[in-house]
Design a protein around this motif. Structure first.
Motif, PDB file in Angstrom:
ATOM      1  N   HIS A   1       0.279  11.110   8.961  1.00 21.06           N
ATOM      2  CA  HIS A   1       1.680  10.689   8.937  1.00 21.06           C
ATOM      3  C   HIS A   1       2.598  11.723   9.588  1.00 21.06           C
ATOM      4  CE1 HIS A   1       0.213   7.479   6.428  1.00 21.06           C
ATOM      5  NE2 HIS A   1       1.374   6.885   6.622  1.00 21.06           N
ATOM      6  N   ASP A   2       2.219  12.988   9.533  1.00 19.53           N
ATOM      7  CA  ASP A   2       2.978  14.010  10.258  1.00 19.53           C
ATOM      8  C   ASP A   2       2.902  13.772  11.764  1.00 19.53           C
ATOM      9  OD1 ASP A   2       3.708  15.283   7.911  1.00 19.53           O
ATOM     10  OD2 ASP A   2       2.207  16.881   8.104  1.00 19.53           O
ATOM     11  N   GLU A   3       1.832  13.115  12.191  1.00 19.85           N
ATOM     12  CA  GLU A   3       1.608  12.823  13.612  1.00 19.85           C
ATOM     13  C   GLU A   3       1.772  11.325  13.896  1.00 19.85           C
ATOM     14  OE1 GLU A   3      -2.374  14.336  14.041  1.00 19.85           O
ATOM     15  OE2 GLU A   3      -1.716  16.424  13.863  1.00 19.85           O
ATOM     16  N   LEU A   4       2.674  10.679  13.167  1.00 22.49           N
ATOM     17  CA  LEU A   4       2.879   9.241  13.309  1.00 22.49           C
ATOM     18  C   LEU A   4       3.081   8.867  14.776  1.00 22.49           C
ATOM     19  CD1 LEU A   4       3.298   6.622  11.583  1.00 22.49           C
ATOM     20  CD2 LEU A   4       5.736   7.037  11.860  1.00 22.49           C
ATOM     21  N   TRP A   5       2.386   7.856  15.200  1.00 23.44           N
ATOM     22  CA  TRP A   5       2.472   7.414  16.588  1.00 23.44           C
ATOM     23  C   TRP A   5       3.886   6.914  16.896  1.00 23.44           C
ATOM     24  CZ3 TRP A   5      -2.201   3.716  15.748  1.00 23.44           C
ATOM     25  CH2 TRP A   5      -3.373   4.473  15.554  1.00 23.44           C
ATOM     26  N   PRO A   6       4.445   7.343  18.005  1.00 26.56           N
ATOM     27  CA  PRO A   6       5.785   6.872  18.387  1.00 26.56           C
ATOM     28  C   PRO A   6       5.864   5.344  18.496  1.00 26.56           C
ATOM     29  CG  PRO A   6       5.139   8.727  19.757  1.00 26.56           C
ATOM     30  CD  PRO A   6       3.926   8.350  18.936  1.00 26.56           C
ATOM     31  N   GLU A   7       4.781   4.717  18.953  1.00 24.80           N
ATOM     32  CA  GLU A   7       4.767   3.259  19.083  1.00 24.80           C
ATOM     33  C   GLU A   7       4.875   2.578  17.716  1.00 24.80           C
ATOM     34  OE1 GLU A   7       2.023   5.067  22.239  1.00 24.80           O
ATOM     35  OE2 GLU A   7       2.313   5.293  20.099  1.00 24.80           O
ATOM     36  N   LEU A   8       4.249   3.180  16.703  1.00 24.08           N
ATOM     37  CA  LEU A   8       4.332   2.605  15.360  1.00 24.08           C
ATOM     38  C   LEU A   8       5.725   2.815  14.781  1.00 24.08           C
ATOM     39  CD1 LEU A   8       3.018   1.121  13.032  1.00 24.08           C
ATOM     40  CD2 LEU A   8       2.185   3.327  12.192  1.00 24.08           C
ATOM     41  N   GLU A   9       6.279   3.989  14.986  1.00 24.58           N
ATOM     42  CA  GLU A   9       7.644   4.243  14.520  1.00 24.58           C
ATOM     43  C   GLU A   9       8.608   3.237  15.147  1.00 24.58           C
ATOM     44  OE1 GLU A   9      11.107   7.687  14.522  1.00 24.58           O
ATOM     45  OE2 GLU A   9       9.059   8.258  15.035  1.00 24.58           O
TER      46      GLU A   9
ATOM     47  N   ALA B   1       7.905   0.257  16.266  1.00 25.12           N
ATOM     48  CA  ALA B   1       7.633  -1.074  15.712  1.00 25.12           C
ATOM     49  C   ALA B   1       8.243  -1.226  14.324  1.00 25.12           C
ATOM     50  CB  ALA B   1       6.134  -1.340  15.669  1.00 25.12           C
ATOM     51  N   LEU B   2       8.138  -0.180  13.509  1.00 21.63           N
ATOM     52  CA  LEU B   2       8.738  -0.225  12.173  1.00 21.63           C
ATOM     53  C   LEU B   2      10.247  -0.453  12.275  1.00 21.63           C
ATOM     54  CD1 LEU B   2       6.708   2.670  10.545  1.00 21.63           C
ATOM     55  CD2 LEU B   2       6.760   0.306   9.720  1.00 21.63           C
ATOM     56  N   LYS B   3      10.878   0.309  13.132  1.00 23.04           N
ATOM     57  CA  LYS B   3      12.325   0.172  13.299  1.00 23.04           C
ATOM     58  C   LYS B   3      12.686  -1.185  13.899  1.00 23.04           C
ATOM     59  CE  LYS B   3      13.272   5.097  13.439  1.00 23.04           C
ATOM     60  NZ  LYS B   3      13.787   6.225  14.206  1.00 23.04           N
ATOM     61  N   ALA B   4      11.890  -1.660  14.845  1.00 19.09           N
ATOM     62  CA  ALA B   4      12.147  -2.960  15.463  1.00 19.09           C
ATOM     63  C   ALA B   4      12.028  -4.100  14.452  1.00 19.09           C
ATOM     64  CB  ALA B   4      11.189  -3.185  16.629  1.00 19.09           C
ATOM     65  N   HIS B   5      11.252  -3.879  13.407  1.00 16.56           N
ATOM     66  CA  HIS B   5      11.081  -4.898  12.372  1.00 16.56           C
ATOM     67  C   HIS B   5      12.008  -4.651  11.174  1.00 16.56           C
ATOM     68  CE1 HIS B   5       7.594  -5.844  14.820  1.00 16.56           C
ATOM     69  NE2 HIS B   5       7.646  -7.040  14.242  1.00 16.56           N
ATOM     70  N   GLY B   6      12.998  -3.773  11.366  1.00 16.91           N
ATOM     71  CA  GLY B   6      14.060  -3.607  10.392  1.00 16.91           C
ATOM     72  C   GLY B   6      13.816  -2.591   9.299  1.00 16.91           C
ATOM     73  N   ALA B   7      12.795  -1.748   9.415  1.00 18.44           N
ATOM     74  CA  ALA B   7      12.502  -0.753   8.381  1.00 18.44           C
ATOM     75  C   ALA B   7      13.370   0.489   8.553  1.00 18.44           C
ATOM     76  CB  ALA B   7      11.030  -0.348   8.432  1.00 18.44           C
ATOM     77  N   SER B   8      13.824   1.022   7.423  1.00 23.96           N
ATOM     78  CA  SER B   8      14.558   2.290   7.419  1.00 23.96           C
ATOM     79  C   SER B   8      14.370   2.949   6.056  1.00 23.96           C
ATOM     80  CB  SER B   8      16.045   2.057   7.701  1.00 23.96           C
ATOM     81  OG  SER B   8      16.627   1.270   6.680  1.00 23.96           O
ATOM     82  N   ASN B   9      14.783   4.195   5.990  1.00 28.36           N
ATOM     83  CA  ASN B   9      14.661   4.960   4.737  1.00 28.36           C
ATOM     84  C   ASN B   9      13.272   4.809   4.118  1.00 28.36           C
ATOM     85  OD1 ASN B   9      17.294   6.028   4.772  1.00 28.36           O
ATOM     86  ND2 ASN B   9      18.072   4.084   4.002  1.00 28.36           N
ATOM     87  N   TYR B  10      12.254   4.966   4.943  1.00 26.78           N
ATOM     88  CA  TYR B  10      10.862   4.787   4.530  1.00 26.78           C
ATOM     89  C   TYR B  10      10.331   6.121   4.027  1.00 26.78           C
ATOM     90  CZ  TYR B  10       6.196   2.580   4.930  1.00 26.78           C
ATOM     91  OH  TYR B  10       4.956   2.033   4.682  1.00 26.78           O
ATOM     92  N   SER B  11       9.886   6.146   2.786  1.00 25.51           N
ATOM     93  CA  SER B  11       9.300   7.347   2.183  1.00 25.51           C
ATOM     94  C   SER B  11       7.995   6.978   1.501  1.00 25.51           C
ATOM     95  CB  SER B  11      10.227   7.939   1.115  1.00 25.51           C
ATOM     96  OG  SER B  11      11.453   8.324   1.655  1.00 25.51           O
TER      97      SER B  11
ATOM     98  N   GLN C   1       6.448  -9.480   9.573  1.00 24.69           N
ATOM     99  CA  GLN C   1       5.902  -9.857  10.878  1.00 24.69           C
ATOM    100  C   GLN C   1       5.250  -8.683  11.599  1.00 24.69           C
ATOM    101  OE1 GLN C   1       9.101 -11.764  13.005  1.00 24.69           O
ATOM    102  NE2 GLN C   1       9.222 -13.432  11.516  1.00 24.69           N
ATOM    103  N   ILE C   2       5.507  -7.462  11.147  1.00 24.86           N
ATOM    104  CA  ILE C   2       4.875  -6.301  11.778  1.00 24.86           C
ATOM    105  C   ILE C   2       3.352  -6.367  11.642  1.00 24.86           C
ATOM    106  CG2 ILE C   2       4.945  -4.718   9.795  1.00 24.86           C
ATOM    107  CD1 ILE C   2       5.749  -2.498  11.802  1.00 24.86           C
ATOM    108  N   ALA C   3       2.878  -7.044  10.601  1.00 22.44           N
ATOM    109  CA  ALA C   3       1.434  -7.162  10.386  1.00 22.44           C
ATOM    110  C   ALA C   3       0.730  -7.880  11.538  1.00 22.44           C
ATOM    111  CB  ALA C   3       1.161  -7.895   9.073  1.00 22.44           C
TER     112      ALA C   3
END
Length: 104
Positions: free
Chosen positions: A22-30, A32-42, A66-68
């Motif tokens: 998770h420290d090396e989270l892929w930029p593409e996944l980040e 996608a998360l934001k594109a699908h409306g995710a924020s304040n993810y802990s 839908q990210i799935a």
């Protein structure tokens, strides 16, 4: 904004590897998360039980779910499958938590 909370389960002795990935989270996944409306993810870890607690806010649960269907999410799930409990499709085994209190 909708809030999502869930539990996930690491395999024993995988805490450091989970954090590293998770420290090396892929930029593409980040993205996608934001594109699908995710924020304040802990994600929090109970070091005694290997149980993870995830919390995130989404604009819409249906939009977020839908990210799935994205290739990057499926690739991430396959990458994480060796270190945590997963379903047949490699998605993490989760236990949904239901909100009983919120203080804004």
């Amino acid at each position: 904004m909708e809030r999502i909370a869930q539990l996930m389960y690491l395999y024993p002795d995988q805490q450091e590897e989970y954090k590293k990935r998770h420290d090396e989270l892929w930029p593409e996944l980040e993205a996608a998360l934001k594109a699908h409306g995710a924020s304040n993810y802990s994600i929090f870890l109970d070091k005694n039980t290997d149980i993870l607690f995830a919390y995130l806010e989404v604009e819409s649960k249906s939009r977020y779910n839908q990210i799935a269907d994205t290739d990057i999410c499926k690739k991430w799930w396959a990458y994480m499958a060796p270190i945590m409990k997963t379903n047949e499709d490699n998605s993490p085994v989760t236990k949904e938590l239901h909100e009983v209190f919120y203080l804004a």
